[in-house]
Design an enzyme around this catalytic site. Structure first.
Site, PDB file in Angstrom:
ATOM      1  N   GLY A 249       0.836  -1.193   0.000  1.00 57.69           N
ATOM      2  CA  GLY A 249       0.000   0.000   0.000  1.00 57.69           C
ATOM      3  C   GLY A 249       0.868   1.238   0.000  1.00 57.69           C
ATOM      4  O   GLY A 249       2.045   1.190  -0.382  1.00 57.69           O
ATOM      5  N   SER A 250       0.308   2.330   0.465  1.00 62.41           N
ATOM      6  CA  SER A 250       1.023   3.603   0.371  1.00 62.41           C
ATOM      7  C   SER A 250       2.140   3.697   1.425  1.00 62.41           C
ATOM      8  O   SER A 250       2.108   3.009   2.455  1.00 62.41           O
ATOM      9  CB  SER A 250       0.038   4.754   0.565  1.00 62.41           C
ATOM     10  OG  SER A 250      -0.501   4.684   1.862  1.00 62.41           O
ATOM     11  N   THR A 251       3.067   4.581   1.180  1.00 66.00           N
ATOM     12  CA  THR A 251       4.196   4.762   2.095  1.00 66.00           C
ATOM     13  C   THR A 251       3.719   5.291   3.447  1.00 66.00           C
ATOM     14  O   THR A 251       4.202   4.847   4.499  1.00 66.00           O
ATOM     15  CB  THR A 251       5.237   5.696   1.444  1.00 66.00           C
ATOM     16  OG1 THR A 251       5.761   5.010   0.300  1.00 66.00           O
ATOM     17  CG2 THR A 251       6.364   6.058   2.387  1.00 66.00           C
ATOM     18  N   GLY A 254       2.191   2.458   5.301  1.00 61.98           N
ATOM     19  CA  GLY A 254       3.265   1.512   5.626  1.00 61.98           C
ATOM     20  C   GLY A 254       4.047   1.964   6.841  1.00 61.98           C
ATOM     21  O   GLY A 254       4.390   1.156   7.722  1.00 61.98           O
ATOM     22  N   GLU A 271       5.626  -3.335   1.159  1.00 64.29           N
ATOM     23  CA  GLU A 271       5.777  -2.977  -0.266  1.00 64.29           C
ATOM     24  C   GLU A 271       5.010  -1.682  -0.469  1.00 64.29           C
ATOM     25  O   GLU A 271       3.774  -1.680  -0.427  1.00 64.29           O
ATOM     26  CB  GLU A 271       5.163  -4.082  -1.146  1.00 64.29           C
ATOM     27  CG  GLU A 271       5.926  -5.374  -1.125  1.00 64.29           C
ATOM     28  CD  GLU A 271       7.187  -5.323  -1.974  1.00 64.29           C
ATOM     29  OE1 GLU A 271       7.479  -4.287  -2.583  1.00 64.29           O
ATOM     30  OE2 GLU A 271       7.879  -6.340  -2.006  1.00 64.29           O
ATOM     31  N   GLU A 402       3.610  10.717  -5.217  1.00 65.00           N
ATOM     32  CA  GLU A 402       3.004   9.657  -6.023  1.00 65.00           C
ATOM     33  C   GLU A 402       1.558  10.071  -6.308  1.00 65.00           C
ATOM     34  O   GLU A 402       0.756  10.212  -5.379  1.00 65.00           O
ATOM     35  CB  GLU A 402       3.019   8.340  -5.242  1.00 65.00           C
ATOM     36  CG  GLU A 402       2.454   7.187  -6.037  1.00 65.00           C
ATOM     37  CD  GLU A 402       2.361   5.907  -5.229  1.00 65.00           C
ATOM     38  OE1 GLU A 402       1.948   5.942  -4.060  1.00 65.00           O
ATOM     39  OE2 GLU A 402       2.686   4.839  -5.791  1.00 65.00           O
TER      40      GLU A 402
END
Ligand code: NAD
Length: 499
Positions: A249-251, A254, A271, A402
């Site tokens: 998923g998104s940073t 995460g 990831e 992003e």
């Protein structure tokens, strides 16, 4: 141009599944949730199904079932039996291709050709590959010395054992495909799993769990909990009965998960997001590079973690590449994902559409030149016209963040050094591609790029036998390959002393 999904064209299986009263999948049974939340068709904004909200107690129940299966029936499956299960599951995923790909296309807005090829076709491929690893997980055997115990002989072993109960949390952009990327290596290694799909597209995960039962995988090995926001995922990450969190998923999410998981020292596989550069050098074959650059960003509507979202081109070819990419962007047919003539569907939701258009507006405000697109459609549905923003500067928000939509940012460079500097000037490091015929340069640039995957004269080429993971804020994790299987094991050493 058909913009709204005609649900009449769906097969009977997909229609019946969307119409079902959905529950959670816990211990092999459907368990009604504490509440429900709507699943919306992004082509029309209409509710097409209702999914179940898991309560914190139900999250705990799913973890307990996974633990029971781990210590019970699943532990008695020999490696070749786990392999057979995964092979049967691959066959079942393929046999239910139409239903799975249609459900995924309706919920996420992704093209049917894509959900068919990636969520079903590639998933079957991943299940078979990972099934093969079940019988090949090897440890080590050595002859220890242990000098402080002078008498006798020793044998030493390092054994790999399943890490335990895995919480797998996945996004919507390839919802079924990424669920399989998590489930397959976990089961190959002998783990059990609680899967938490995204609220935008949670239904195929539930169907996958049913197919797992049909494949002979015991009750409780694959559990699925759903929820409308972050609460269910967070409860899962914090649950003391979970041994490992495997997240895509998104940073931002995460890093929250890493903090939550650290409190109980859980293993984490993360990831995360990307802003992957595509570097077209002066000697590149533009007949290949231009369409590749366009589809590196526009495939899956830009909703790919390693989409080629930053395009850097040698100044001598910059205008030609921009013109070629813009021409392809303008020829893209926006339309219903169920219409086989569409070449791009809507984004996953209206919120995502507004977020993406917000980045475009900010990019223009900061001085980027709009070469194509930049708008939605005068029609309900979360469509965004494929967009190219040129002459961008490194500090612009559209370059740094992003966007996760069909928006390409582009800039020229004058030298190889400048190309590398621009490419590496990002907090992300997922993928990067180089377009050149010069072997020495390709070698140098491959070394210099800060990315988990470097592709040469191709972009976003993911092979199941090669590890896939990011550098920098794209996350400490690995999916695919033997590495993903080993990441689901823990080491036990055994020393035998004999006289
Ligand atoms: P997201 O981070 O918003 O959500 C991902 C999942 O995490 C969802 O299931 C969500 O419900 C859950 N979640 C949200 N908050 C949570 C919390 N606090 N604790 C636990 N779970 C939580 O991402 P998204 O918008 O669904 O997906 C898009 C992102 O995924 C992009 O950033 C994209 O780059 C990334 N992605 C990465 C890869 C990769 O392999 N690196 C692949 C695909 C997508």
């Amino acid at each position: 141009m058909v913009l709204e999904n005609d649900l009449e064209v769906l097969g009977a299986e997909a229609t019946a599944f969307l119409d079902r009263e959905h529950g959670l999948h816990i211990g092999g049974a459907q368990v009604l949730g504490s509440d429900g939340f709507s699943i919306v068709d992004p082509t029309s904004g209409r509710v097409v199904s209702v999914a179940a909200e898991a309560s914190p107690e139900q999250v705990g129940q799913a973890v307990s079932c996974a633990r029971k299966a781990l210590q019970g029936p699943w532990s008695s499956f020999r490696p070749h039996e786990r392999e057979q299960c995964l092979l049967r599951l691959a066959d079942l995923v393929e046999a239910n291709q139409r239903e799975l790909s249609e459900i995924e296309a309706v919920c996420s807005g992704r093209l049917l050709a894509n959900t068919r090829g990636i969520d079903v076709g590639y998933s079957a491929h991943v299940l078979r590959y990972m099934g093969g690893w079940a019988t090949k997980i090897a440890g080590q055997a050595i002859t220890p010395s242990i000098p402080y115990i002078p008498d006798g002989h020793f044998s030493g072993f390092a054994l790999r054992r399943p890490v335990g109960v895995v919480a797998a949390i996945v996004p919507w952009n390839v919802a079924l495909g990424l669920a399989v990327w998590k489930v397959a290596p976990a089961l190959a290694a002998g783990c059990t799993i609680v899967l938490k799909p995204s609220p935008q597209s949670p239904l195929t995960a539930l169907r996958l769990a049913e197919l797992a039962l049909e494949a002979g995988i015991p009750e409780g090995v694959v559990n699925v909990v759903t929820g409308r926001d972050s609460a269910v995922g967070a409860a899962l990450v914090r649950h003391p009965g979970v041994d490992m969190v495997s997240f895509t998923g998104s940073t931002d999410t995460g890093s929250r998960i890493a903090v939550d998981a650290a409190a109980s020292l859980k293993r984490c596989n993360l990831e995360l997001g990307g802003k992957s550069p595509l570097l077209i050098m002066e000697d590149a074959d533009l007949d290949r590079a231009i369409p590749a650059a366009a589809w590196a960003i526009f495939a899956n509507h830009g909703q790919n973690c390693c989409a080629g979202s930053r395009l850097y081109v040698h100044e001598s070819r910059y205008q030609d590449v921009l013109a070629g990419v813009a021409e392809i962007a303008e020829a893209i047919q926006l339309g219903s994902p169920l219409d086989e003539t569409s070449t791009m569907g809507p984004l996953v939701s209206e919120a995502q559409q507004q977020r993406v258009l917000g980045f475009v507006a900010e990019g223009k405000r900061e001085g980027a030149r709009l070469v194509a697109g930049g708008v939605g459609l005068e029609h309900p549905g979360a469509y965004v016209v494929p967009t190219v923003l040129a002459d961008v500067e490194p500090q612009m928000q559209c370059v740094r963040e992003e966007i996760f939509g069909p928006v390409l940012v582009a800039a020229p460079f004058a030298s190889e050094e400048e190309a590398i500097r621009l490419a590496n000037d990002s907090r992300y490091g997922l993928g990067a591609s180089i377009w050149s015929k010069d072997f020495d340069r390709i070698g140098r640039m491959t070394e210099a790029l800060q990315a988990g995957a470097v592709w040469v004269n191709v972009h976003n080429a993911l092979d199941v036998a090669l590890p896939f993971g990011g550098w920098k804020s794209s996350g400490p994790g690995v999916d695919l390959s033997e590495q993903a299987v080993l990441a689901h094991t823990k080491i036990k050493t055994a020393v035998h002393h004999y006289c």
